[in-house]
Design an enzyme around this catalytic site. Structure first.
Site, mmCIF file in Angstrom:
data_model
loop_
_atom_site.group_PDB
_atom_site.id
_atom_site.type_symbol
_atom_site.label_atom_id
_atom_site.label_comp_id
_atom_site.label_asym_id
_atom_site.label_seq_id
_atom_site.Cartn_x
_atom_site.Cartn_y
_atom_site.Cartn_z
ATOM 1 N N CYS A 131 -19.582 -15.635 -14.883
ATOM 2 C CA CYS A 131 -19.062 -16.990 -15.093
ATOM 3 C C CYS A 131 -18.906 -17.712 -13.760
ATOM 4 O O CYS A 131 -17.915 -17.519 -13.048
ATOM 5 C CB CYS A 131 -17.720 -16.922 -15.819
ATOM 6 S SG CYS A 131 -16.990 -18.544 -16.096
ATOM 7 N N CYS A 134 -15.839 -19.946 -13.525
ATOM 8 C CA CYS A 134 -14.552 -19.255 -13.340
ATOM 9 C C CYS A 134 -14.434 -18.679 -11.929
ATOM 10 O O CYS A 134 -13.369 -18.725 -11.328
ATOM 11 C CB CYS A 134 -14.399 -18.091 -14.316
ATOM 12 S SG CYS A 134 -15.081 -18.334 -15.932
ATOM 13 N N ASP A 135 -15.506 -18.101 -11.408
ATOM 14 C CA ASP A 135 -15.413 -17.298 -10.184
ATOM 15 C C ASP A 135 -16.066 -17.935 -8.965
ATOM 16 O O ASP A 135 -15.929 -17.414 -7.854
ATOM 17 C CB ASP A 135 -16.064 -15.916 -10.418
ATOM 18 C CG ASP A 135 -15.372 -15.160 -11.544
ATOM 19 O OD1 ASP A 135 -14.166 -15.380 -11.742
ATOM 20 O OD2 ASP A 135 -16.046 -14.369 -12.228
#
Ligand code: NAP
Length: 304
Positions: A131, A134-135
């Site tokens: 992701c 997200c990261d």
């Protein structure tokens, strides 16, 4: 607890279904096992939802959730453990209780595919990510790779290139599966380096990702990249094993249902990415939600 319509999944299909079911006057419960919004939450930016110029996947998921809960619809974060779909009275059990319904809409989406190469599983969460939205922020100024040739990989490459020193886009063919508008944008970015016809043989590193070993599938030549992160975006796969024996699945494991979202079982509908379909987009998932909800409401009304 008894409801008219039970919706399995809180992504765009499930939440749109909830909205339409509620407005059709039937009682409804949404069960989501992990995160509201589904795959949308992995998308840095959504730019192809009509009427919305630009929104982050997380913001779109939040807006969907707030719209549904604002109408008083009950949504629960619980994972189903068993299903009874092939009887007139449907039932789904979670660790917290048994939920009964007259109709069920399966909108459980899909799960991520993995590469399956050495190092991937061991280094997951230690530089291997699924992701970018997200990261990605953990890799400011770093050199990273993204694997895949679909819209997700292309979008993520663009997203990562905004903050990373270099992004290596690794794709197993010389043509992208994703849209040409994204592919052209990727090709124009100075710090995105294309590795076409290439596969990842191994992700290396002890405690965290240190690099990757690639193989050119046309020449057999191997190269090594020094990397801090490897983002895997090689597509999605159905997650319907739990329904086998009750719901008819196609050869790939998707639920067999047409544009009317009807499955082989009376009163059970399939909406969104989980069903056999040509186009898997947020808008087609949401459209399925509306169709399935109205079908389910009609079914419930026909029982009375
Ligand atoms: P996808 O379109 O299925 O693409 C997956 C990519 O990964 C393909 O290029 C595929 O290669 C490659 N791949 C699959 N297995 C692999 C393996 N084992 N090793 C190496 N490469 C592998 O998946 P996606 O990009 O996640 O998109 C999923 C759906 O969401 C699609 O319908 C997509 O259009 C949609 N989506 C849309 C948007 C948007 O419209 N903005 C954004 C994101 C996603 P091949 O090409 O050789 O098969």
């Amino acid at each position: 607890m008894k409801y008219d319509v039970l919706i399995l999944g809180g992504g765009p299909a499930g939440l749109a279904a909830a909205l339409y079911a509620k407005r059709a006057g039937v009682s409804v419960l949404v069960l989501e096992r992990s995160i509201y919004g589904g795959q949308v939450t992995n998308t840095p930016t959504v730019e192809n939802y009509p009427g919305i110029l630009n929104i982050s996947g997380v913001d779109l998921a939040m807006a969907l959730y707030e719209q549904v809960t604002g109408l008083g619809i009950e949504v629960r974060l619980e994972e189903p453990v068993s299903y009874q779909l092939d009887a007139p009275a449907k039932a789904v059990a979670t660790a917290r209780g048994l939920y009964e319904a007259k109709a069920v809409i399966v909108a459980n989406g899909v799960k991520r595919r993995t590469l399956g190469c050495p190092g991937e599983e061991r280094l997951a969460g230690r530089g291997v990510s699924y992701c970018a939205a997200c990261d990605g922020a953990f890799f400011q100024g770093a050199e990273v790779a993204i694997v895949g040739g679909g819209n997700t990989a292309l979008e993520d490459a663009l997203f990562l290139s905004n903050n990373c020193a270099a992004v290596h886009l690794i794709h197993r063919r010389d043509q992208f599966r994703g849209s040409s508008i994204l592919a052209e944008a990727v090709k124009k970015r100075q710090n995105i380096h294309l590795h076409l016809n290439s596969v990842v043989e191994e992700i290396t590193g002890e405690e965290k990702v240190a690099g990757a070993r690639l193989r050119d599938v046309t020449t057999g030549e191997e190269t090594r990249l020094e990397l801090s992160g490897v983002f895997v975006a090689v597509g999605l796969a159905p997650d319907n094993a739990a329904f086998a024996g009750q719901l008819a699945l196609d050869g790939a494991g998707y639920i067999q249902a047409g544009e009317d979202c009807r499955t082989n079982l009376a009163g059970v509908f399939a909406a969104g990415d989980t069903r056999t379909k040509e186009v898997r987009q947020i808008i087609t998932a949401a459209a399925d939600g509306a169709v399935a909800a109205l079908g389910a409401a009609n079914y419930v009304n026909s029982l009375e």
